[in-house]
Write a protein that holds these residues in place. Structure first.
Motif, PDB file in Angstrom:
ATOM      1  N   GLY A 147       0.811  -1.217   0.000  1.00 16.30           N
ATOM      2  CA  GLY A 147       0.000   0.000   0.000  1.00 16.30           C
ATOM      3  C   GLY A 147       0.839   1.258   0.000  1.00 16.30           C
ATOM      4  O   GLY A 147       0.561   2.212  -0.735  1.00 16.30           O
ATOM      5  N   THR A 148       1.880   1.271   0.839  1.00 17.10           N
ATOM      6  CA  THR A 148       2.724   2.469   0.869  1.00 17.10           C
ATOM      7  C   THR A 148       3.485   2.633  -0.442  1.00 17.10           C
ATOM      8  O   THR A 148       3.728   3.748  -0.885  1.00 17.10           O
ATOM      9  CB  THR A 148       3.722   2.418   2.041  1.00 17.10           C
ATOM     10  N   THR A 149       3.819   1.500  -1.074  1.00 15.93           N
ATOM     11  CA  THR A 149       4.512   1.578  -2.363  1.00 15.93           C
ATOM     12  C   THR A 149       3.605   2.200  -3.412  1.00 15.93           C
ATOM     13  O   THR A 149       4.010   3.106  -4.143  1.00 15.93           O
ATOM     14  CB  THR A 149       4.963   0.176  -2.816  1.00 15.93           C
ATOM     15  N   VAL A 150       2.355   1.726  -3.476  1.00 12.08           N
ATOM     16  CA  VAL A 150       1.416   2.255  -4.466  1.00 12.08           C
ATOM     17  C   VAL A 150       1.091   3.715  -4.169  1.00 12.08           C
ATOM     18  O   VAL A 150       1.078   4.553  -5.073  1.00 12.08           O
ATOM     19  CB  VAL A 150       0.141   1.392  -4.517  1.00 12.08           C
ATOM     20  N   CYS A 151       0.851   4.037  -2.899  1.00 13.84           N
ATOM     21  CA  CYS A 151       0.546   5.435  -2.535  1.00 13.84           C
ATOM     22  C   CYS A 151       1.738   6.345  -2.815  1.00 13.84           C
ATOM     23  O   CYS A 151       1.576   7.456  -3.317  1.00 13.84           O
ATOM     24  CB  CYS A 151       0.149   5.524  -1.064  1.00 13.84           C
ATOM     25  N   GLY A 152       2.927   5.879  -2.478  1.00 16.91           N
ATOM     26  CA  GLY A 152       4.131   6.675  -2.746  1.00 16.91           C
ATOM     27  C   GLY A 152       4.342   6.899  -4.225  1.00 16.91           C
ATOM     28  O   GLY A 152       4.690   8.000  -4.663  1.00 16.91           O
ATOM     29  N   LEU A 153       4.124   5.852  -5.009  1.00 13.25           N
ATOM     30  CA  LEU A 153       4.272   5.970  -6.459  1.00 13.25           C
ATOM     31  C   LEU A 153       3.263   6.961  -7.026  1.00 13.25           C
ATOM     32  O   LEU A 153       3.597   7.803  -7.860  1.00 13.25           O
ATOM     33  CB  LEU A 153       4.107   4.598  -7.115  1.00 13.25           C
ATOM     34  N   ALA A 154       2.013   6.881  -6.554  1.00 11.93           N
ATOM     35  CA  ALA A 154       0.982   7.810  -7.027  1.00 11.93           C
ATOM     36  C   ALA A 154       1.339   9.247  -6.648  1.00 11.93           C
ATOM     37  O   ALA A 154       1.174  10.175  -7.447  1.00 11.93           O
ATOM     38  CB  ALA A 154      -0.374   7.423  -6.450  1.00 11.93           C
ATOM     39  N   ALA A 155       1.849   9.438  -5.429  1.00 10.07           N
ATOM     40  CA  ALA A 155       2.218  10.792  -4.987  1.00 10.07           C
ATOM     41  C   ALA A 155       3.368  11.348  -5.819  1.00 10.07           C
ATOM     42  O   ALA A 155       3.331  12.504  -6.254  1.00 10.07           O
ATOM     43  CB  ALA A 155       2.598  10.774  -3.511  1.00 10.07           C
ATOM     44  N   VAL A 156       4.380  10.538  -6.054  1.00  6.15           N
ATOM     45  CA  VAL A 156       5.525  10.998  -6.849  1.00  6.15           C
ATOM     46  C   VAL A 156       5.083  11.311  -8.272  1.00  6.15           C
ATOM     47  O   VAL A 156       5.489  12.314  -8.860  1.00  6.15           O
ATOM     48  CB  VAL A 156       6.650   9.940  -6.835  1.00  6.15           C
ATOM     49  N   PHE A 157       4.230  10.463  -8.821  1.00  2.00           N
ATOM     50  CA  PHE A 157       3.740  10.695 -10.185  1.00  2.00           C
ATOM     51  C   PHE A 157       2.944  11.996 -10.254  1.00  2.00           C
ATOM     52  O   PHE A 157       3.150  12.815 -11.141  1.00  2.00           O
ATOM     53  CB  PHE A 157       2.879   9.520 -10.642  1.00  2.00           C
ATOM     54  N   ALA A 158       2.060  12.219  -9.284  1.00  5.26           N
ATOM     55  CA  ALA A 158       1.246  13.438  -9.271  1.00  5.26           C
ATOM     56  C   ALA A 158       2.114  14.678  -9.066  1.00  5.26           C
ATOM     57  O   ALA A 158       1.934  15.688  -9.741  1.00  5.26           O
ATOM     58  CB  ALA A 158       0.187  13.351  -8.181  1.00  5.26           C
ATOM     59  N   MET A 159       3.073  14.617  -8.144  1.00  3.47           N
ATOM     60  CA  MET A 159       3.936  15.774  -7.892  1.00  3.47           C
ATOM     61  C   MET A 159       4.830  16.042  -9.095  1.00  3.47           C
ATOM     62  O   MET A 159       5.113  17.186  -9.413  1.00  3.47           O
ATOM     63  CB  MET A 159       4.797  15.545  -6.649  1.00  3.47           C
ATOM     64  N   GLY A 160       5.281  14.998  -9.757  1.00  2.00           N
ATOM     65  CA  GLY A 160       6.108  15.170 -10.950  1.00  2.00           C
ATOM     66  C   GLY A 160       5.339  15.868 -12.046  1.00  2.00           C
ATOM     67  O   GLY A 160       5.862  16.720 -12.748  1.00  2.00           O
ATOM     68  N   ARG A 161       4.091  15.515 -12.208  1.00  2.00           N
ATOM     69  CA  ARG A 161       3.258  16.169 -13.221  1.00  2.00           C
ATOM     70  C   ARG A 161       3.038  17.635 -12.877  1.00  2.00           C
ATOM     71  O   ARG A 161       3.112  18.485 -13.727  1.00  2.00           O
ATOM     72  CB  ARG A 161       1.890  15.467 -13.329  1.00  2.00           C
ATOM     73  N   ARG A 162       2.770  17.922 -11.629  1.00  2.00           N
ATOM     74  CA  ARG A 162       2.535  19.302 -11.210  1.00  2.00           C
ATOM     75  C   ARG A 162       3.805  20.122 -11.370  1.00  2.00           C
ATOM     76  O   ARG A 162       3.770  21.253 -11.821  1.00  2.00           O
ATOM     77  CB  ARG A 162       2.053  19.349  -9.766  1.00  2.00           C
ATOM     78  N   GLY A 163       4.954  19.549 -11.008  1.00  2.00           N
ATOM     79  CA  GLY A 163       6.238  20.244 -11.114  1.00  2.00           C
ATOM     80  C   GLY A 163       6.607  20.526 -12.566  1.00  2.00           C
ATOM     81  O   GLY A 163       7.210  21.536 -12.872  1.00  2.00           O
ATOM     82  N   ALA A 164       6.217  19.636 -13.485  1.00  2.00           N
ATOM     83  CA  ALA A 164       6.559  19.828 -14.887  1.00  2.00           C
ATOM     84  C   ALA A 164       5.794  20.984 -15.505  1.00  2.00           C
ATOM     85  O   ALA A 164       6.254  21.610 -16.450  1.00  2.00           O
ATOM     86  CB  ALA A 164       6.272  18.548 -15.671  1.00  2.00           C
ATOM     87  N   SER A 165       4.609  21.296 -14.946  1.00  2.00           N
ATOM     88  CA  SER A 165       3.802  22.372 -15.539  1.00  2.00           C
ATOM     89  C   SER A 165       3.995  23.710 -14.840  1.00  2.00           C
ATOM     90  O   SER A 165       3.375  24.684 -15.203  1.00  2.00           O
ATOM     91  CB  SER A 165       2.318  21.979 -15.491  1.00  2.00           C
ATOM     92  N   ALA A 166       4.840  23.737 -13.796  1.00  2.00           N
ATOM     93  CA  ALA A 166       5.073  24.987 -13.078  1.00  2.00           C
ATOM     94  C   ALA A 166       5.866  25.950 -13.948  1.00  2.00           C
ATOM     95  O   ALA A 166       6.707  25.544 -14.731  1.00  2.00           O
ATOM     96  CB  ALA A 166       5.825  24.715 -11.777  1.00  2.00           C
ATOM     97  N   PRO A 167       5.591  27.249 -13.817  1.00  2.00           N
ATOM     98  CA  PRO A 167       6.357  28.238 -14.583  1.00  2.00           C
ATOM     99  C   PRO A 167       7.826  28.206 -14.182  1.00  2.00           C
ATOM    100  O   PRO A 167       8.154  27.856 -13.059  1.00  2.00           O
ATOM    101  CB  PRO A 167       5.714  29.578 -14.197  1.00  2.00           C
ATOM    102  N   PRO A 168       8.717  28.591 -15.088  1.00  2.00           N
ATOM    103  CA  PRO A 168      10.143  28.610 -14.761  1.00  2.00           C
ATOM    104  C   PRO A 168      10.420  29.502 -13.556  1.00  2.00           C
ATOM    105  O   PRO A 168       9.827  30.554 -13.398  1.00  2.00           O
ATOM    106  CB  PRO A 168      10.789  29.199 -16.028  1.00  2.00           C
ATOM    107  N   GLY A 169      11.314  29.011 -12.690  1.00  2.00           N
ATOM    108  CA  GLY A 169      11.667  29.796 -11.537  1.00  2.00           C
ATOM    109  C   GLY A 169      10.793  29.535 -10.325  1.00  2.00           C
ATOM    110  O   GLY A 169      11.061  30.015  -9.257  1.00  2.00           O
ATOM    111  N   ARG A 170       9.735  28.757 -10.514  1.00  2.00           N
ATOM    112  CA  ARG A 170       8.838  28.439  -9.390  1.00  2.00           C
ATOM    113  C   ARG A 170       8.759  26.946  -9.256  1.00  2.00           C
ATOM    114  O   ARG A 170       8.564  26.234 -10.218  1.00  2.00           O
ATOM    115  CB  ARG A 170       7.440  28.985  -9.643  1.00  2.00           C
ATOM    116  N   SER A 171       8.899  26.454  -8.052  1.00  2.00           N
ATOM    117  CA  SER A 171       8.740  25.028  -7.810  1.00  2.00           C
ATOM    118  C   SER A 171       7.427  24.810  -7.085  1.00  2.00           C
ATOM    119  O   SER A 171       6.921  25.685  -6.400  1.00  2.00           O
ATOM    120  CB  SER A 171       9.897  24.490  -6.978  1.00  2.00           C
ATOM    121  N   SER A 172       6.877  23.614  -7.270  1.00  2.00           N
ATOM    122  CA  SER A 172       5.597  23.331  -6.611  1.00  2.00           C
ATOM    123  C   SER A 172       5.775  22.353  -5.486  1.00  2.00           C
ATOM    124  O   SER A 172       6.736  21.736  -5.300  1.00  2.00           O
ATOM    125  CB  SER A 172       4.607  22.781  -7.612  1.00  2.00           C
TER     126      SER A 172
END
Length: 102
Positions: free
Chosen positions: A77-102
Motif C-alpha cells: 500500500g505504501t509503495t502504491v501510494c508513494g508511487l501515485a504521490a511521486v507521479f502526481a507531484m512530478g506532473r505538477r512540477g513539470a507544468s510549473a512556470p520557470p523559476g517556481r517550484s511546486s
C-alpha cells in the motif's frame, strides 16, 4: 563602431567577430550538454523508481505468501501510494512556470 576598432588596431574587427562566434558556439554546446544531462538524469530516476517499486511489490508478495497479510498490505500500500504521490507531484512540477517550484 567596428571601424573605429579597426582604425586603432588593424584586424581588430575580425578578431572581435571571431571571439563572438566562439562564445556563441560555446554557449550552444553548454546548453546542449545541460539538456542531454537532464534527460539522462530523468531516465535514470525512472529506472531506479521502477526497480524500487518492483522490489517493494516483490517483498509484499513474499510477505503475503508467508501469511503476514498486514505487513504485506502496508508494504504494498505504501509503495502504491508513494508511487501515485511521486507521479502526481512530478506532473505538477513539470507544468510549473520557470523559476517556481511546486
Amino acid at each position: 563602431m567596428l571601424q573605429g576598432y579597426e582604425g586603432v588596431i588593424p584586424g581588430a574587427a575580425a578578431r572581435i567577430l571571431a571571439m563572438a562566434e566562439r562564445e556563441q558556439s560555446a554557449q550552444q554546446d553548454l546548453a546542449e550538454k545541460v539538456v542531454s544531462q537532464a534527460a539522462a538524469d530523468r531516465r535514470r530516476g525512472q529506472y531506479l523508481g521502477l526497480m524500487t517499486v518492483l522490489a517493494a511489490l516483490g517483498a509484499a508478495s513474499f510477505l503475503g505468501y508467508l501469511g503476514h497479510a498486514a505487513a504485506a498490505g502496508m508494504v504494498g500500500g505504501t509503495t502504491v501510494c508513494g508511487l501515485a504521490a511521486v507521479f502526481a507531484m512530478g506532473r505538477r512540477g513539470a507544468s510549473a512556470p520557470p523559476g517556481r517550484s511546486s
